[in-house]
Design an enzyme around this catalytic site. Structure first.
Site, PDB file in Angstrom:
ATOM      1  N   SER A 182       0.789  -1.231   0.000  1.00  0.00           N
ATOM      2  CA  SER A 182       0.000   0.000   0.000  1.00  0.00           C
ATOM      3  C   SER A 182       0.818   1.276   0.000  1.00  0.00           C
ATOM      4  CB  SER A 182      -0.951  -0.008   1.190  1.00  0.00           C
ATOM      5  OG  SER A 182      -0.244  -0.179   2.393  1.00  0.00           O
ATOM      6  N   HIS A 210      -5.207  -3.165  -3.301  1.00  0.00           N
ATOM      7  CA  HIS A 210      -4.779  -2.191  -4.321  1.00  0.00           C
ATOM      8  C   HIS A 210      -4.624  -2.821  -5.704  1.00  0.00           C
ATOM      9  CE1 HIS A 210      -4.177   0.963  -1.362  1.00  0.00           C
ATOM     10  NE2 HIS A 210      -3.719   0.003  -0.565  1.00  0.00           N
ATOM     11  N   LYS A 241     -11.552   1.085  -2.932  1.00  0.00           N
ATOM     12  CA  LYS A 241     -10.418   1.673  -3.664  1.00  0.00           C
ATOM     13  C   LYS A 241     -10.785   1.741  -5.150  1.00  0.00           C
ATOM     14  CE  LYS A 241      -7.148   0.764  -0.022  1.00  0.00           C
ATOM     15  NZ  LYS A 241      -7.987   0.276   1.075  1.00  0.00           N
TER      16      LYS A 241
HETATM   17  N1  PMP Z   1      -5.322  -3.713   3.094  1.00  0.00           N
HETATM   18  C1  PMP Z   1      -4.545  -2.836   2.462  1.00  0.00           C
HETATM   19  C2  PMP Z   1      -3.349  -3.333   1.730  1.00  0.00           C
HETATM   20  C3  PMP Z   1      -4.849  -1.472   2.504  1.00  0.00           C
HETATM   21  O1  PMP Z   1      -4.055  -0.585   1.904  1.00  0.00           O
HETATM   22  C4  PMP Z   1      -5.991  -1.048   3.204  1.00  0.00           C
HETATM   23  C5  PMP Z   1      -6.453   0.411   3.261  1.00  0.00           C
HETATM   24  N2  PMP Z   1      -5.579   1.375   3.130  1.00  0.00           N
HETATM   25  C6  PMP Z   1      -6.776  -1.998   3.856  1.00  0.00           C
HETATM   26  C7  PMP Z   1      -6.411  -3.318   3.780  1.00  0.00           C
HETATM   27  C8  PMP Z   1      -7.969  -1.585   4.644  1.00  0.00           C
HETATM   28  O2  PMP Z   1      -9.053  -1.349   3.803  1.00  0.00           O
HETATM   29  P1  PMP Z   1     -10.236  -0.392   4.218  1.00  0.00           P
HETATM   30  O3  PMP Z   1      -9.788   0.995   3.918  1.00  0.00           O
HETATM   31  O4  PMP Z   1     -11.402  -0.836   3.392  1.00  0.00           O
HETATM   32  O5  PMP Z   1     -10.467  -0.593   5.682  1.00  0.00           O
END
Ligand code: PMP
Length: 391
Positions: A182, A210, A241
């Site tokens: 991320s 992602h 996303k």
């Molecule tokens: N996994 C990854 C790799 C992420 O980047 C994120 C959010 N930034 C999440 C899980 C969490 O997802 P959410 O924003 O839907 O809580």
């Protein structure tokens, strides 16, 4: 009213965060999540959203959400296992399973819920969990919550992962990784991890937050990109996303989904997603399936931004993902960079520890299919100007 002693401790901790230039704040957007957003009355180019395909304000998604609100109302009223299981939840799960080519799928309220919900349900004290050192915080928190034995391997280091697997006494083994990291935008070596999982009889869980909608010929994610369908036991992903909505899912065998429905506390003990969001997510999946040109536009924009930043002298990889870290190092300088960009009309938030390791503060630039070329070139010009001011 007198303030409890506790407040003085919180206040000291906040001061210490400020002294280290790690104090966090939020900017307020007063428009849709388009490629240009309105903040403080100004139109600013948005270069840090995960709305990779521009679906967050897509008229067809909005329309389906409105139709669903008219039919189902706003709230779901209860958790799925009480009375909060509505048509759109199950239809969305069927669509996700079809899209991901799995037997079954289960919707969670967010990616954070999904990761802590999946890992804490399947792993416990007799489990060994192997986790990439740069995995998302929600994976780390899921492992902590599970009380499993955690083995962290160096970023993408599959030979270290293999050494760990060789040495394990536990029979229950889980390998878990982001597919697209991320904060770095690089892609995990999923093929090698799938081989390790098979060789050492481990479960493989991949977080496609992602990658879903972005990677693979049909936008199914990194599992599709590497041709690993059927070899990854748990595909977790988010709906907030590239899909532009909100929520998350686990996709896999029926056995796994039945287990999660029965054992995953963040699934069981929370009010289910508003049904309209499920309807909007269904439309997002349909658009991703039927409009490969969205991914093509994103690909072109990724190239423009990566090439442009590389030409300024930044070290930029050629990963085919929309997450492009510009490493500044120092937290204070990162925030100055971000603030000067903002003054000139470009919104890129600075990312600092503990989100990233100390000394690697960065601008996490992201591009979307909805950016025009003019927006990207203008942003690059502004980034170049600020870079020369700060050099
Ligand atoms: N996994 C990854 C790799 C992420 O980047 C994120 C959010 N930034 C999440 C899980 C969490 O997802 P959410 O924003 O839907 O809580």
């Amino acid at each position: 009213m007198s303030k409890p002693y506790f407040y003085s401790i919180l206040s000291q901790e906040l001061s210490s965060i400020k002294e280290k230039d790690l104090f966090r704040f939020m900017r307020t957007i007063r428009s849709t999540q388009g490629p240009v957003v309105n903040i403080d009355g100004r139109d600013i180019i948005l270069l840090c959203s995960n709305n990779y395909l521009g679906l967050a304000n897509h008229p067809e998604l909005m329309n389906d959400a409105i139709k669903a609100i008219n039919r189902y109302g706003v709230g779901s009223g209860a958790s799925r296992l009480i009375s909060g299981n509505m048509g759109p939840h199950e239809q969305l799960e069927q669509d996700i399973a079809d899209f991901k080519q799995t037997e079954s799928a289960l919707v969670f309220n967010s990616g954070y819920h999904a990761n802590i919900g999946i890992i804490s349900a399947i792993a416990n004290t007799d489990t060994a969990v192997l986790s990439d050192e740069l995995n998302h915080a929600s994976i780390i928190d899921g492992i902590r919550l599970s009380k499993a034995n955690i083995f962290i391997y160096r970023h993408m280091d599959t030979s270290m992962a293999e050494d760990i697997l060789k040495s394990l006494e536990q029979k229950k083994k889980l390998i878990v990784t982001d597919s697209v990291f991320s904060m770095d935008g690089d892609i995990a070596p999923l093929k090698e991890l799938a081989e390790l999982a098979e060789r050492y009889d481990a479960l493989l869980m991949v977080d496609e937050a992602h990658a879903t909608g972005v990677l693979g010929k049909h936008g199914k994610g990194a599992v599709e990109l590497f041709g690993l369908s059927g070899r990854v036991h748990i595909q977790m992903g988010t709906l907030g996303k590239a899909l532009g909505v909100f929520g998350a899912y686990a996709a896999g065998d029926r056995l796994l989904i039945d287990y999660l429905i029965n054992k995953s506390r963040p699934f069981i003990f929370t009010t289910s997603l508003p049904p309209a969001l499920c309807s909007a997510s269904r439309k997002a999946i349909e658009l991703i399936r039927n409009h490969p040109e969205l991914r093509e536009a994103l690909k072109e924009n990724i190239k423009i931004m990566r090439d442009g930043l590389r030409n300024m002298g930044f070290e930029i990889s050629d990963a085919p993902t929309p997450i492009i870290p510009v490493i500044i190092g120092d937290s204070k300088k990162t925030m100055e960079f971000s603030s000067l960009l903002f003054d000139r009309g470009v919104f890129v938030s600075g990312i600092r520890p503990p989100t990233v390791p100390p000394g690697t503060s960065r601008l996490r630039i992201t591009v979307s299919a909805s950016h025009t070329k003019e927006m990207l070139y203008k942003s690059l010009d502004i980034i170049n100007t600020v870079n020369s001011i700060l050099r």
